[in-house]
Scaffold this motif. Sequence first.
Motif, PDB file in Angstrom:
ATOM      1  N   GLU A  94      27.768  33.706  54.848  1.00 19.94           N
ATOM      2  CA  GLU A  94      28.851  33.535  53.874  1.00 19.94           C
ATOM      3  C   GLU A  94      29.849  34.686  53.991  1.00 19.94           C
ATOM      4  O   GLU A  94      31.057  34.498  53.914  1.00 19.94           O
ATOM      5  N   GLN A  95      29.329  35.899  54.208  1.00 17.93           N
ATOM      6  CA  GLN A  95      30.196  37.059  54.361  1.00 17.93           C
ATOM      7  C   GLN A  95      31.090  36.907  55.590  1.00 17.93           C
ATOM      8  O   GLN A  95      32.279  37.206  55.559  1.00 17.93           O
ATOM      9  N   SER A  96      30.500  36.416  56.695  1.00 15.30           N
ATOM     10  CA  SER A  96      31.254  36.232  57.920  1.00 15.30           C
ATOM     11  C   SER A  96      32.347  35.190  57.736  1.00 15.30           C
ATOM     12  O   SER A  96      33.480  35.370  58.177  1.00 15.30           O
ATOM     13  N   THR A  97      31.993  34.066  57.097  1.00 13.02           N
ATOM     14  CA  THR A  97      32.988  33.023  56.872  1.00 13.02           C
ATOM     15  C   THR A  97      34.132  33.537  56.016  1.00 13.02           C
ATOM     16  O   THR A  97      35.305  33.261  56.276  1.00 13.02           O
ATOM     17  N   ALA A  98      33.797  34.309  54.993  1.00 12.14           N
ATOM     18  CA  ALA A  98      34.840  34.866  54.136  1.00 12.14           C
ATOM     19  C   ALA A  98      35.769  35.765  54.930  1.00 12.14           C
ATOM     20  O   ALA A  98      36.991  35.733  54.742  1.00 12.14           O
ATOM     21  N   ALA A  99      35.191  36.573  55.841  1.00 17.18           N
ATOM     22  CA  ALA A  99      36.032  37.457  56.655  1.00 17.18           C
ATOM     23  C   ALA A  99      36.942  36.656  57.567  1.00 17.18           C
ATOM     24  O   ALA A  99      38.106  36.991  57.775  1.00 17.18           O
ATOM     25  N   THR A 100      36.403  35.555  58.139  1.00 21.80           N
ATOM     26  CA  THR A 100      37.183  34.728  59.036  1.00 21.80           C
ATOM     27  C   THR A 100      38.415  34.172  58.342  1.00 21.80           C
ATOM     28  O   THR A 100      39.508  34.127  58.914  1.00 21.80           O
ATOM     29  N   LEU A 101      38.230  33.730  57.119  1.00 22.57           N
ATOM     30  CA  LEU A 101      39.301  33.055  56.397  1.00 22.57           C
ATOM     31  C   LEU A 101      40.156  34.022  55.578  1.00 22.57           C
ATOM     32  O   LEU A 101      41.012  33.596  54.807  1.00 22.57           O
ATOM     33  N   SER A 102      39.921  35.294  55.755  1.00 20.02           N
ATOM     34  CA  SER A 102      40.596  36.295  54.929  1.00 20.02           C
ATOM     35  C   SER A 102      42.109  36.189  55.038  1.00 20.02           C
ATOM     36  O   SER A 102      42.680  36.079  56.127  1.00 20.02           O
ATOM     37  N   GLU A 103      42.758  36.265  53.883  1.00 21.45           N
ATOM     38  CA  GLU A 103      44.219  36.288  53.844  1.00 21.45           C
ATOM     39  C   GLU A 103      44.770  37.515  54.572  1.00 21.45           C
ATOM     40  O   GLU A 103      45.909  37.502  55.064  1.00 21.45           O
ATOM     41  N   HIS A 104      43.948  38.536  54.687  1.00 20.74           N
ATOM     42  CA  HIS A 104      44.395  39.746  55.384  1.00 20.74           C
ATOM     43  C   HIS A 104      44.842  39.437  56.802  1.00 20.74           C
ATOM     44  O   HIS A 104      45.882  39.925  57.263  1.00 20.74           O
ATOM     45  N   TRP A 105      44.066  38.605  57.509  1.00 28.68           N
ATOM     46  CA  TRP A 105      44.420  38.307  58.900  1.00 28.68           C
ATOM     47  C   TRP A 105      45.672  37.444  58.985  1.00 28.68           C
ATOM     48  O   TRP A 105      46.428  37.535  59.948  1.00 28.68           O
ATOM     49  N   GLN A 106      45.910  36.622  57.983  1.00 32.98           N
ATOM     50  CA  GLN A 106      47.160  35.868  57.952  1.00 32.98           C
ATOM     51  C   GLN A 106      48.353  36.827  57.847  1.00 32.98           C
ATOM     52  O   GLN A 106      49.383  36.629  58.502  1.00 32.98           O
ATOM     53  N   GLN A 107      48.206  37.847  57.022  1.00 30.76           N
ATOM     54  CA  GLN A 107      49.291  38.807  56.856  1.00 30.76           C
ATOM     55  C   GLN A 107      49.482  39.655  58.118  1.00 30.76           C
ATOM     56  O   GLN A 107      50.623  39.959  58.500  1.00 30.76           O
ATOM     57  N   VAL A 108      48.389  40.033  58.763  1.00 29.76           N
ATOM     58  CA  VAL A 108      48.490  40.768  60.024  1.00 29.76           C
ATOM     59  C   VAL A 108      49.212  39.924  61.060  1.00 29.76           C
ATOM     60  O   VAL A 108      50.109  40.403  61.778  1.00 29.76           O
ATOM     61  N   TYR A 109      48.842  38.644  61.128  1.00 26.72           N
ATOM     62  CA  TYR A 109      49.499  37.746  62.077  1.00 26.72           C
ATOM     63  C   TYR A 109      51.004  37.661  61.817  1.00 26.72           C
ATOM     64  O   TYR A 109      51.819  37.757  62.747  1.00 26.72           O
ATOM     65  N   ARG A 110      51.385  37.469  60.572  1.00 35.65           N
ATOM     66  CA  ARG A 110      52.806  37.353  60.241  1.00 35.65           C
ATOM     67  C   ARG A 110      53.566  38.637  60.596  1.00 35.65           C
ATOM     68  O   ARG A 110      54.706  38.574  61.070  1.00 35.65           O
ATOM     69  N   ARG A 111      52.923  39.751  60.359  1.00 38.61           N
ATOM     70  CA  ARG A 111      53.559  41.029  60.713  1.00 38.61           C
ATOM     71  C   ARG A 111      53.766  41.135  62.219  1.00 38.61           C
ATOM     72  O   ARG A 111      54.842  41.554  62.686  1.00 38.61           O
TER      73      ARG A 111
END
Length: 413
Positions: free
Chosen positions: A3-20
């Motif tokens: 569950e922890q891994s899945t949460a990390a995968t879907l983290s909004e943080h990576w969406q923001q990193v991508y947009r940056r």
Amino acid sequence: MTEQSTAATLSEHWQQVYRRLHAHPELSGEEHATAALVAEELRALPGWEVTENVGGTGVVGVLHSGPGPVIWLRADMDGLPVQEETGLDYASTVPGVMHACGHDVHVTALLGTCAELAANPLPGTVVALFQPAEETGSGAQGMLNDGLLERFPHPRIVLGQHVGPLPAGLVLSKPGTLMAASDSVRVTFLGKGGHASQPHTAIDPLLMAASLVLRLQSLAARQTATALSPVLTAGALHAGTRPNIIADTSEVLLSLRTFTDGSRNRMVEGIQRLAEAEAAAAGAPQEPKVEFYDHFPVTENTPGDTERVLASLSAANLPVMPMNHPITGSEDFGAFGTAAKVPSVFWHIGGIDPARFTEEDQIHMLTEGALPERFPSNHSPHFAPDPALALPAAITTMVTAARAELERPTMAE
């Protein structure tokens, strides 16, 4: 996955990193801000040791989790000299530069993979390679020339992936030859300039260039008998400054894709021969200058290892589709495995909302081995993966492959 891994995968943080990353692309060899962001993100993760400026702007992260195998995971970082036309609210802010090949997906996905492997470590060592200058074919070799093999743990296998206009999460790959070799070619014709009203007093290099471009269209068809035919494309023709001036010189830029050394040698000889013949026919004062640069080797997936990696993805219920034949795109990823003398496995992964693909599209891909033309391809100013779908898929796929390789007994080598 936990569950922890899945949460990390879907983290909004990576969406923001991508947009940056997408909004601030950098050209080959100039990935300074990108590399700084990568290093910052890696240092924020537990256990990762970070080395910057490897082979220029390259970044290498190392995660030691006890005795076990060593695996290398690779992502490329550079953008392209393309003016973005996607209309996205996070579109490139750099005039004339765009992440038109999805390297921003690759970087973000590998960072997300690093986060998951740190949160749920397995015995062994993971080396994350964030490579510059893939688009010029010089980045992988640059890192190797900077002592990559001597400075970091030696791998048992090298893994990499590339996003494309496929249904998000779909994995395409095959053992053996996966992608073509590539050469950029510059042909410079030397003529005699003059006034456009008196072309008989000049020797027009623009005509030589235009004639060469037309003649080259038959070269690939007539110079090979192999099933894997070469591809030769004229990408640019430069000559002159005004309509009433005949220029002294002209330049043709070509892209050559081949699958075998013999095919490449025949095409190289043919380009040289036709260029010289055009100059001779025009009475040019000098022979043309033909230069080959930005060379990419053929991308070869190691048989056996490729089947095993793809089987591990299938066993995790990830959609895997075998490729019927190699593609004519090119990569320098293979330089790592070749230099290390270890297996390498590379795959393509979809980044487009599957809902946009009709049943007819899927049949077309299966029967023709090609994408529907309405989806913008890599290097298009309209290329736009869906990060909300592409990133979780790419992270999950790389994590799954990496964990399977870490769990593989050392005695199986």
